[in-house]
Enzyme design. Structure first.
Site, mmCIF file in Angstrom:
data_model
loop_
_atom_site.group_PDB
_atom_site.id
_atom_site.type_symbol
_atom_site.label_atom_id
_atom_site.label_comp_id
_atom_site.label_asym_id
_atom_site.label_seq_id
_atom_site.Cartn_x
_atom_site.Cartn_y
_atom_site.Cartn_z
ATOM 1 C CE LYS A 193 -11.194 -26.113 6.814
ATOM 2 N NZ LYS A 193 -10.098 -26.932 7.386
ATOM 3 C CD GLU B 160 -4.272 -37.198 17.323
ATOM 4 O OE1 GLU B 160 -4.596 -36.080 16.888
ATOM 5 O OE2 GLU B 160 -5.028 -38.211 17.275
ATOM 6 N NE ARG C 257 -8.329 -38.247 19.546
ATOM 7 C CZ ARG C 257 -9.153 -38.381 18.515
ATOM 8 N NH1 ARG C 257 -8.778 -39.081 17.470
ATOM 9 N NH2 ARG C 257 -10.332 -37.811 18.522
#
Length: 611
Positions: free
Chosen positions: A273, A357, A385
């Site tokens: 990354k 979540e 969610r």
């Protein structure tokens, strides 16, 4: 650069193209801000995909989509990168309305495989001819939806390529030198070409097909004895990897092979990354989402001040020092929700559950049932969610789960997938849910403490991204408060929208209109008596909100006034209406949507004109 040009790139040209893409992404994001580290990590994978597939016909579905900057440049939008995440400019995420090559909107995580499988099945039903790919990061694999999609896709038999970008999480672990050797051998181009030719020849006759089944079973037995069985192969995928995700030419060859298999394939790539920009490689989390910065060293161009999120985190640390039963929960957002210091100071009471979540809220319910006090800090747009868990796991039992609803209201440059403009409606629909709306840092401190110490059931404290406005007082926690007296019209608002209400009152005063401003400290329960009393006094009421119209507080007030038989009050609503709001600064979007101070003033004058 069109598909024909990408398809004819030499290996050297592909490498040079990757270098140029990185330079442009770093330069652009340094001026506009955006998601830098994730986009830099998939440059080679993106170029390889574009070399093999025509993405105006073939479908590439990103997971989350914040890694799409190289894709945008390769599809002719490089000249617009200076408008990235700005009002009227390029979105920071894939948007089909922006370009045909953006196959699907992508602002939330873990859904890419499900969406891609849907596209593949639609292709089969309609007997069309195109390829479908899903590109997801290992972070998306912390969400259960990703596994639901993979499980179905693997056994579907559909031609589908899943690219798993692994930049930190180990998905499969090989054991020993023999395992590493076999993994390398079975990804060599010669071996892949032999497999393809062998399968075609043996598939031509019944005897050949029997031979293929025998040799395939024998090979599988040897592999299983030496290698750990990949869960992806158990699901039904042809598994390729793990491979170097920064070798653009090898990735190109593997994708060409995957394309020819006409079955579910998972290509597992290992990436870094922030690749190619040292500050981002050193601190990938800090460069995940950044504001404008100095390219030379990555230093931000403007120092970040105190925010609602940081105040939330500091207050939670203070509460944790006072009570040993308090725990903090987040869903892969410890930095964004201000919980980094809590994690350092109270590691045994801090739980980051990943991009999950629903699991976060269900787990918090379990903690509350056993007498802990969980505080779950989740962005408003992601909390959507967990609606089922809020009802089924928390509210039915009246459990004391505290929700820190971050990014409530318009969140700015991330656009429609990230604005927190639905929670006033969906949270208010949950029986027993209390919802507090601080308009200042001091109110956030007081309301969070009250939610932890005084409330006994489910409770949410919702607050915006960024800092506070002109209103910096502490009015209270429950009910409603008059923060500016007036005699001609009443303007009611909550959260930082009280700043716009006060601005409107000043503009009205210039026009000779005396405006009373009422601040709603909580919107559930809603102090209708206080609002009705203020409305009766002036005879005119404007309710200003930073949320969609359906289920808004203003409509609840209107219904309550009607049910109570309150007459003679002229009512107007100021909100976002029935729409999704694009990206831009919060100030720009408030003006665009007609909920800023000037717009509230105009609406109040319209109510005045109605007599």
């Amino acid at each position: 650069m069109g598909p024909e040009q990408m398809n004819t790139l030499t290996d050297l040209q592909a490498k040079l193209l990757c270098d140029r893409l990185r330079e442009q992404i770093i330069d652009s994001v340094s001026r506009t801000g955006g998601h830098l580290a994730s986009s830099l990590g998939v440059v080679e994978a993106t170029v390889a995909v574009h070399r093999v597939f025509d993405l105006e016909t073939d479908r590439l579905v990103f997971d989350v989509g914040h890694q799409c900057y190289a894709h945008k440049i390769l599809t002719g939008r490089g000249g617009q990168m200076d408008t990235l995440r700005k009002l009227g400019g390029l979105s920071g995420f894939p948007k089909p309305r922006e370009h045909r090559a953006d196959a699907f909107i992508a602002g939330h995580a873990s859904n890419a495989v499900s969406v891609a499988l849907g596209m593949a099945r639609a292709r089969s039903v309609s007997r069309e001819n195109y390829c479908v790919l899903a590109m997801l990061g290992d972070g998306a694999m912390t969400g259960g939806l990703a596994y639901e999609g993979l499980s179905d896709a693997g056994q579907s038999g559909e031609q589908l390529v899943v690219i798993l970008n692994d930049n930190g999480m180990s998905i499969t672990k090989n054991v020993g030198g023999m395992a590493r050797h076999l993994a390398q051998q079975r990804l060599k181009p010669q071996y892949l070409q032999f497999k393809k030719v062998y399968k075609r020849i043996t598939g031509a006759t019944a005897v050949g097909r029997g031979l293929y089944r025998f040799t395939h079973r024998a090979k599988q037995a040897v592999k299983n004895a030496v290698l750990h069985c990949s869960m992806f192969e158990d699901m039904g995928f042809t598994y390729l990897g793990p491979v170097d995700g920064h070798d653009v030419n090898y990735l190109t060859r593997l994708l060409r092979y995957a394309k020819e298999l006409h079955s579910p394939v998972l290509l597992h790539i290992k990436t870094v990354k922030g690749k190619g920009y040292l500050p981002a490689e050193r601190e990938p989390n800090r460069f995940h989402g950044v504001g404008p910065f100095r390219v030379e060293d990555g230093a931000p161009l403007s120092a970040g001040g105190e925010s609602f999120s940081s105040v939330f985190g500091d207050t939670l640390c203070q509460l944790a020092r006072e009570r040993e039963d308090l725990c903090a929960v987040t869903a892969a957002m410890p930095d964004g929700t201000g919980l980094v210091n809590f994690a350092r100071q109270f590691p045994e009471r801090f739980f980051d559950v990943g991009i999950a979540e629903g699991h976060a809220v269900a787990m918090a319910a379990g903690m509350a049932k056993q007498r802990a006090v969980p505080v779950a800090a989740i962005y408003s747009t992601f909390l959507q969610r967990a609606y089922d868990m809020l009802i089924h796991d928390v509210a039915i039992q009246g459990l004391h789960v505290v929700l820190g609803v971050d990014r409530a209201g318009l969140s700015g440059e991330d656009g429609e997938t990230h604005h927190g403009v639905f929670d006033p409606a969906y949270l208010s629909s949950v029986p027993g849910m209390r919802i507090y709306c601080p308009a200042s840092f001091e109110e956030l401190r007081a309301m969070l403490r009250y939610a932890v110490e005084k409330v006994r059931g489910p409770v949410a404290v919702r607050y915006p991204k960024g800092g506070e406005g002109e209103f910096r007082a502490l009015c209270g926690v429950e009910g409603a408060s008059v923060i500016r007296p007036g005699t001609d019209v009443t303007v009611a608002a909550y959260g930082t929208m009280v700043n716009e209400a006060l601005a409107a009152a000043r503009l009205l005063e210039e026009k000779g209109v005396s405006a009373q401003v009422v601040k709603l400290n909580s919107i559930s329960p809603l102090d209708v008596d206080a609002v009705a009393a203020c409305a009766r006094k002036t005879g005119r009421l404007v309710v200003a909100e930073e949320c969609v119209d359906a289920g808004c507080v203003g409509r609840r007030v209107a219904a309550e006034l009607a049910l109570r038989g309150v007459s003679g009050v002229k009512l107007a609503l100021v909100n976002l209406g029935d729409r999704f709001v694009r990206q831009g600064t919060v100030a720009e979007l408030r003006q665009l949507c007609g909920i800023d101070g000037a717009s509230i003033c105009r609406r109040a004058l319209e109510v005045m004109d109605r007599g």
